[in-house]
Structures are given as C-alpha cells and as structure tokens.
Design an enzyme around this catalytic site. Structure first.
Site, PDB file in Angstrom:
ATOM      1  N   SER A   1       0.833  -1.210   0.000  1.00 52.27           N
ATOM      2  CA  SER A   1       0.000   0.000   0.000  1.00 52.27           C
ATOM      3  C   SER A   1       0.868   1.261   0.000  1.00 52.27           C
ATOM      4  O   SER A   1       0.478   2.284  -0.575  1.00 52.27           O
ATOM      5  CB  SER A   1      -0.971   0.004   1.178  1.00 52.27           C
ATOM      6  OG  SER A   1      -0.311   0.222   2.398  1.00 52.27           O
ATOM      7  N   ASN A   2       2.031   1.203   0.626  1.00 47.89           N
ATOM      8  CA  ASN A   2       2.926   2.368   0.560  1.00 47.89           C
ATOM      9  C   ASN A   2       3.465   2.559  -0.857  1.00 47.89           C
ATOM     10  O   ASN A   2       3.561   3.694  -1.337  1.00 47.89           O
ATOM     11  CB  ASN A   2       4.067   2.228   1.565  1.00 47.89           C
ATOM     12  CG  ASN A   2       3.672   2.688   2.952  1.00 47.89           C
ATOM     13  OD1 ASN A   2       3.482   3.878   3.187  1.00 47.89           O
ATOM     14  ND2 ASN A   2       3.494   1.735   3.868  1.00 47.89           N
TER      15      ASN A   2
ATOM     16  N   ARG B   1      23.557 -13.182   2.460  1.00 46.73           N
ATOM     17  CA  ARG B   1      22.835 -11.913   2.320  1.00 46.73           C
ATOM     18  C   ARG B   1      23.596 -10.913   1.449  1.00 46.73           C
ATOM     19  O   ARG B   1      23.004 -10.158   0.676  1.00 46.73           O
ATOM     20  CB  ARG B   1      22.593 -11.323   3.718  1.00 46.73           C
ATOM     21  CG  ARG B   1      21.684 -10.123   3.690  1.00 46.73           C
ATOM     22  CD  ARG B   1      21.335  -9.658   5.076  1.00 46.73           C
ATOM     23  NE  ARG B   1      22.518  -9.282   5.838  1.00 46.73           N
ATOM     24  CZ  ARG B   1      22.487  -8.598   6.973  1.00 46.73           C
ATOM     25  NH1 ARG B   1      21.328  -8.244   7.502  1.00 46.73           N
ATOM     26  NH2 ARG B   1      23.586  -8.299   7.618  1.00 46.73           N
TER      27      ARG B   1
ATOM     28  N   ARG C   1      13.203  -7.318   5.464  1.00 43.22           N
ATOM     29  CA  ARG C   1      14.515  -7.899   5.746  1.00 43.22           C
ATOM     30  C   ARG C   1      15.513  -6.798   6.041  1.00 43.22           C
ATOM     31  O   ARG C   1      15.400  -5.692   5.502  1.00 43.22           O
ATOM     32  CB  ARG C   1      15.030  -8.692   4.546  1.00 43.22           C
ATOM     33  CG  ARG C   1      14.249  -9.949   4.315  1.00 43.22           C
ATOM     34  CD  ARG C   1      14.693 -10.654   3.057  1.00 43.22           C
ATOM     35  NE  ARG C   1      13.798 -11.753   2.797  1.00 43.22           N
ATOM     36  CZ  ARG C   1      13.907 -12.968   3.338  1.00 43.22           C
ATOM     37  NH1 ARG C   1      14.944 -13.248   4.118  1.00 43.22           N
ATOM     38  NH2 ARG C   1      13.030 -13.900   3.092  1.00 43.22           N
TER      39      ARG C   1
ATOM     40  N   LEU D   1      18.970  -5.066   5.564  1.00 44.46           N
ATOM     41  CA  LEU D   1      19.915  -5.029   4.446  1.00 44.46           C
ATOM     42  C   LEU D   1      21.346  -5.239   4.931  1.00 44.46           C
ATOM     43  O   LEU D   1      21.701  -4.848   6.045  1.00 44.46           O
ATOM     44  CB  LEU D   1      19.801  -3.685   3.728  1.00 44.46           C
ATOM     45  CG  LEU D   1      18.459  -3.447   3.022  1.00 44.46           C
ATOM     46  CD1 LEU D   1      18.319  -1.990   2.621  1.00 44.46           C
ATOM     47  CD2 LEU D   1      18.314  -4.367   1.804  1.00 44.46           C
TER      48      LEU D   1
ATOM     49  N   ASN E   1      13.368   4.400   4.378  1.00 39.82           N
ATOM     50  CA  ASN E   1      12.460   3.370   4.877  1.00 39.82           C
ATOM     51  C   ASN E   1      11.310   4.045   5.601  1.00 39.82           C
ATOM     52  O   ASN E   1      11.455   5.151   6.116  1.00 39.82           O
ATOM     53  CB  ASN E   1      13.217   2.458   5.857  1.00 39.82           C
ATOM     54  CG  ASN E   1      12.339   1.352   6.426  1.00 39.82           C
ATOM     55  OD1 ASN E   1      11.568   0.723   5.704  1.00 39.82           O
ATOM     56  ND2 ASN E   1      12.446   1.116   7.721  1.00 39.82           N
TER      57      ASN E   1
ATOM     58  N   HIS F   1       8.646   3.277   8.804  1.00 44.05           N
ATOM     59  CA  HIS F   1       8.453   2.383   9.940  1.00 44.05           C
ATOM     60  C   HIS F   1       7.202   2.821  10.708  1.00 44.05           C
ATOM     61  O   HIS F   1       7.013   4.014  10.966  1.00 44.05           O
ATOM     62  CB  HIS F   1       9.684   2.426  10.861  1.00 44.05           C
ATOM     63  CG  HIS F   1       9.551   1.484  12.017  1.00 44.05           C
ATOM     64  ND1 HIS F   1       9.671   0.128  11.866  1.00 44.05           N
ATOM     65  CD2 HIS F   1       9.259   1.700  13.326  1.00 44.05           C
ATOM     66  CE1 HIS F   1       9.475  -0.462  13.035  1.00 44.05           C
ATOM     67  NE2 HIS F   1       9.224   0.472  13.939  1.00 44.05           N
TER      68      HIS F   1
ATOM     69  N   GLU G   1       1.233   7.116   6.995  1.00 45.92           N
ATOM     70  CA  GLU G   1       2.356   6.578   6.209  1.00 45.92           C
ATOM     71  C   GLU G   1       2.192   7.018   4.755  1.00 45.92           C
ATOM     72  O   GLU G   1       3.151   7.425   4.098  1.00 45.92           O
ATOM     73  CB  GLU G   1       2.385   5.045   6.294  1.00 45.92           C
ATOM     74  CG  GLU G   1       2.682   4.501   7.676  1.00 45.92           C
ATOM     75  CD  GLU G   1       2.915   2.994   7.663  1.00 45.92           C
ATOM     76  OE1 GLU G   1       3.504   2.477   6.709  1.00 45.92           O
ATOM     77  OE2 GLU G   1       2.493   2.334   8.645  1.00 45.92           O
TER      78      GLU G   1
END
Ligand code: GAR
Length: 218
Positions: free
Chosen positions: A15-16, A67, A93, A95, A109, A111, A176
């Site tokens: 949705s973001n 990773r 995840r 980074l 990001n 949050h 958000e």
C-alpha cells in the site's frame, strides 16, 4: 526538470508503494517509480507495480549463498535502472552493510512507530503493549542498524486503550501514505541534507505545535 528515478523494495501488500506511485502520477513528486523488487514472489505489491506498467523482479534470498550476494544482485538491478533513491516499502529484511555502504544516503524506509521507540517487527503492537498515548510513523534514511538511521519526517497519531493492533495500524497507515511521498518529494527537490544523525530540511518552517492525548479539555 529531470525526474528522480525510484526503485521500491516490497515484501507484501504494497500500500505504501501504491501511495508513492499515485503521488508520482499526480505530479506531486519530481520522481517516478522505475522498478520494483521483492524477496517474496507472492507480494501483492508486485501486482500493483505490474498494473502500473512498472518492471518487477523477484530476488529470492534462497537463491543466493548469503545476504551480501543476495543484496548485491538487487543492487545490480537497481543500478541497471539508474535508480537515484531506493525506497523500502514494507520490505521485511535487514539489508547487508555492504548494500547500505553502496547506496549510502540513497535508501529510505518507512516504519510504523515513532522511532527510536519500537523498532523492528510489529512496531504498532509493541507500542500498544507499552501503553503509549501517541504513536505514529517515521521515514528515515537507512544505516547499518535496524530502523536506526537519520529521521526525515514523523507523523503522530493518538493511541487508545482499546485499540487493537489492527485499529492502530490502520490509523498509522493513513499517515504513512502521506509522509512517504512527502519525504520523497523533499529528497527529489534536493532539500534534505544529512549531518550526522540529523536531517536538515531546506525551508523547514519551524512551526511550533503540540498535541496531547487525551486532549486537556475533556
Ligand atoms: C507498513 O505499515 C510499514 O510501515 C511496515 O510494514 C507495512 C507494510 O505495508 N514496515 C515495517 O514494519 C518495517 N519494519 P504495505 O506493504 O501495505 O506498504
């Protein structure tokens, strides 16, 4: 004016991502989403991107030895698309430091809590369990920690004693969808400068305000 090229990383609903694509379409940001990556082949965010005609890639961690290698593969795609800013939008995840270094101050990001409180998973549930009266969301640059990078914008919403994780999450999510496109717009306009832990916003009006929950006149 050249548009900022965005690469968006999603793990789920997206949705973001949708709010970012919509803001770009409305011409509210000098930016456009050019590629969407996911670690999860079933992420609905991939469908949203495809519906908008945006290229998508599934980069599965299990296809790589570690990773660093997984993140390097994502980085190669993002560079191929000449992405100027990487937006984590429900990317679940952490980074690799090598990826953070490669794109220093070019990853942001969102949050669902008022950082530095309640980082990591289930920020809304953590806040409710703590008994906070306000919570909200945070857009921040990504550094090597978990939700620890310099903060760009925060939005505050009330938290009520009878909130559930769902009701508080929904209240936060509305904001958000406002602050993420706004942060991208500021970045695209070259108005963000990172100095240590602080993000300096050019033209910040320094408007003073305060909210209380509950209101003081009830
Ligand atoms: C959003 O609430 C986002 O803030 C959160 O996951 C949700 C993703 O929703 N991210 C984190 O918790 C990261 N630690 P979306 O896929 O609909 O954008």
């Amino acid at each position: 004016m050249e548009q900022l090229r965005l690469g968006v990383l999603v793990s789920g609903r997206g949705s973001n991502l949708q709010s970012i694509m919509d803001a770009c379409d409305r011409g509210e940001t000098k930016a456009k989403v050019v590629v969407v990556l996911s670690d999860n082949p079933d992420a609905y965010g991939l469908v949203r991107a495809q519906n908008a005609g945006i290229d998508t890639y599934v980069v599965k961690p299990s296809d790589y030895p570690d990773r660093d290698a997984h993140n390097a593969a994502m980085g190669d795609i993002l560079e191929r698309y000449q992405v100027g800013l990487i937006c984590l939008a429900g990317y679940m995840r952490v980074l690799a430091p090598s990826f953070v270094e490669r794109f220093r101050h070019r990853i942001i990001n969102i949050h669902p809590a008022l950082l530095p409180s309640f980082p990591g998973l289930h920020g809304q549930e953590q806040a409710l369990n703590y008994g906070v009266k306000v919570s909200g969301c945070t857009v921040h640059f990504v550094d090597e920690g978990v939700d620890t990078g310099p903060i760009v914008i925060q939005a505050v919403v009330p938290a009520f004693h009878d909130d559930t994780e769902e009701t508080l999450s929904a209240r936060i999510l509305k904001y958000e969808h406002k602050i993420y496109p706004a942060a991208i717009r500021l970045y695209a306009e070259g108005r963000l400068k990172v100095e240590g832990r602080k993000v300096i916003i050019e033209g910040d009006p320094h408007k003073e305000w305060a909210v209380t929950n509950p209101p003081l006149d009830f």
